[in-house]
Design a protein around this motif. Structure first.
Motif, PDB file in Angstrom:
ATOM      1  N   ASP A  61      73.062  57.091  23.590  1.00  0.00           N
ATOM      2  CA  ASP A  61      72.374  56.082  22.761  1.00  0.00           C
ATOM      3  C   ASP A  61      70.930  56.488  22.483  1.00  0.00           C
ATOM      4  N   THR A  62      70.476  57.571  23.084  1.00  0.00           N
ATOM      5  CA  THR A  62      69.114  58.039  22.866  1.00  0.00           C
ATOM      6  C   THR A  62      68.904  58.413  21.409  1.00  0.00           C
ATOM      7  N   ALA A  63      67.889  57.813  20.791  1.00  0.00           N
ATOM      8  CA  ALA A  63      67.612  58.038  19.372  1.00  0.00           C
ATOM      9  C   ALA A  63      66.367  57.248  18.988  1.00  0.00           C
ATOM     10  N   VAL A  64      65.913  57.493  17.777  1.00  0.00           N
ATOM     11  CA  VAL A  64      64.935  56.597  17.161  1.00  0.00           C
ATOM     12  C   VAL A  64      65.728  55.510  16.436  1.00  0.00           C
ATOM     13  N   TYR A  65      65.407  54.279  16.710  1.00  0.00           N
ATOM     14  CA  TYR A  65      66.108  53.138  16.119  1.00  0.00           C
ATOM     15  C   TYR A  65      65.264  52.544  15.001  1.00  0.00           C
ATOM     16  N   TYR A  66      65.927  52.339  13.866  1.00  0.00           N
ATOM     17  CA  TYR A  66      65.262  51.833  12.678  1.00  0.00           C
ATOM     18  C   TYR A  66      65.857  50.491  12.270  1.00  0.00           C
ATOM     19  N   CYS A  67      64.985  49.595  11.896  1.00  0.00           N
ATOM     20  CA  CYS A  67      65.377  48.327  11.307  1.00  0.00           C
ATOM     21  C   CYS A  67      65.373  48.491   9.790  1.00  0.00           C
ATOM     22  N   ALA A  68      66.313  47.846   9.122  1.00  0.00           N
ATOM     23  CA  ALA A  68      66.402  47.946   7.669  1.00  0.00           C
ATOM     24  C   ALA A  68      66.784  46.603   7.081  1.00  0.00           C
ATOM     25  N   GLY A  69      66.372  46.371   5.829  1.00  0.00           N
ATOM     26  CA  GLY A  69      66.676  45.096   5.197  1.00  0.00           C
ATOM     27  C   GLY A  69      66.985  45.246   3.722  1.00  0.00           C
ATOM     28  N   VAL A  70      67.830  44.353   3.233  1.00  0.00           N
ATOM     29  CA  VAL A  70      68.146  44.294   1.811  1.00  0.00           C
ATOM     30  C   VAL A  70      68.402  42.840   1.462  1.00  0.00           C
ATOM     31  N   ARG A  71      67.916  42.435   0.311  1.00  0.00           N
ATOM     32  CA  ARG A  71      68.116  41.051  -0.097  1.00  0.00           C
ATOM     33  C   ARG A  71      69.562  40.851  -0.531  1.00  0.00           C
ATOM     34  N   GLY A  72      70.176  39.788  -0.019  1.00  0.00           N
ATOM     35  CA  GLY A  72      71.538  39.476  -0.419  1.00  0.00           C
ATOM     36  C   GLY A  72      72.558  39.831   0.643  1.00  0.00           C
ATOM     37  N   GLY A  73      73.811  39.926   0.209  1.00  0.00           N
ATOM     38  CA  GLY A  73      74.926  40.062   1.123  1.00  0.00           C
ATOM     39  C   GLY A  73      75.104  41.420   1.750  1.00  0.00           C
ATOM     40  N   GLY A  74      74.502  42.469   1.201  1.00  0.00           N
ATOM     41  CA  GLY A  74      74.645  43.775   1.828  1.00  0.00           C
ATOM     42  C   GLY A  74      76.094  44.188   1.964  1.00  0.00           C
ATOM     43  N   ARG A  75      76.789  44.236   0.833  1.00  0.00           N
ATOM     44  CA  ARG A  75      78.231  44.505   0.867  1.00  0.00           C
ATOM     45  C   ARG A  75      78.554  45.769   1.639  1.00  0.00           C
ATOM     46  N   ASN A  76      77.844  46.825   1.382  1.00  0.00           N
ATOM     47  CA  ASN A  76      78.057  48.089   2.103  1.00  0.00           C
ATOM     48  C   ASN A  76      77.007  48.217   3.198  1.00  0.00           C
ATOM     49  N   TYR A  77      77.044  47.284   4.116  1.00  0.00           N
ATOM     50  CA  TYR A  77      76.016  47.148   5.149  1.00  0.00           C
ATOM     51  C   TYR A  77      75.937  48.365   6.060  1.00  0.00           C
ATOM     52  N   TYR A  78      77.005  49.163   6.144  1.00  0.00           N
ATOM     53  CA  TYR A  78      77.084  50.303   7.045  1.00  0.00           C
ATOM     54  C   TYR A  78      76.460  51.557   6.446  1.00  0.00           C
ATOM     55  N   ASN A  79      76.093  51.479   5.164  1.00  0.00           N
ATOM     56  CA  ASN A  79      75.564  52.638   4.453  1.00  0.00           C
ATOM     57  C   ASN A  79      74.053  52.517   4.321  1.00  0.00           C
ATOM     58  N   LYS A  80      73.348  53.529   4.774  1.00  0.00           N
ATOM     59  CA  LYS A  80      71.884  53.449   4.767  1.00  0.00           C
ATOM     60  C   LYS A  80      71.311  53.338   3.363  1.00  0.00           C
ATOM     61  N   VAL A  81      72.006  53.807   2.354  1.00  0.00           N
ATOM     62  CA  VAL A  81      71.464  53.736   0.992  1.00  0.00           C
ATOM     63  C   VAL A  81      71.495  52.306   0.442  1.00  0.00           C
ATOM     64  N   THR A  82      72.191  51.412   1.119  1.00  0.00           N
ATOM     65  CA  THR A  82      72.237  50.004   0.698  1.00  0.00           C
ATOM     66  C   THR A  82      70.891  49.316   0.864  1.00  0.00           C
ATOM     67  N   TYR A  83      70.104  49.775   1.822  1.00  0.00           N
ATOM     68  CA  TYR A  83      68.899  49.068   2.239  1.00  0.00           C
ATOM     69  C   TYR A  83      67.660  49.508   1.473  1.00  0.00           C
TER      70      TYR A  83
END
Length: 128
Positions: free
Chosen positions: A93-115
């Motif tokens: 689990d060692t890593a840099v953890y990033y928070c991300a946000g997008v307005r709305g439902g985030g249909r492809n929530y698992y894809n970083k390009v969504t945010y």
């Protein structure tokens, strides 16, 4: 413009716990889908968890298989904050953890390009 600021990372032994926080600016936080991603050295940034907005006050939590049952994502809209509770941590689990946000439902929530918005990241190191 939304700004995201993570906190709560650190060094922990395997089997331990950490809680990450992500504070967001802006007045419409409640209608954002929020996600957590992580990136280990030499690896791609990968999805960890998301809390999807589904209209009104309905949200759904989603998890990567690698963290399901160990991590829990939650949000406090009154505080404009999303959390990632991490239990039973493993060295992988060692890593840099990033928070991300997008307005709305985030249909492809698992894809970083969504945010659209990203925090600066917080380091999590799990020792064996």
């Amino acid at each position: 413009q939304v700004q995201l600021v993570e906190s709560g990372g650190g060094l922990v032994q395997a089997g331990g716990s950490l809680r990450l926080s992500c504070a967001a600016s802006g007045r419409t936080f409640s209608s954002y889908t929020m996600g957590w991603f992580r990136q280990a050295p030499g690896k791609e940034r990968e999805f960890v968890a998301a809390i999807r907005w589904s209209g009104g006050s309905t949200y759904y939590a989603e998890y990567a298989d690698s963290v399901k049952g160990r991590f829990a994502i939650s949000r406090d809209n009154a505080k404009n904050t999303v959390y990632l509770q991490m239990n039973s941590l493993k060295p992988e689990d060692t890593a840099v953890y990033y928070c991300a946000g997008v307005r709305g439902g985030g249909r492809n929530y698992y894809n970083k390009v969504t945010y659209d918005y990203w925090g600066q990241g917080t380091q999590v190191t799990v020792s064996s």
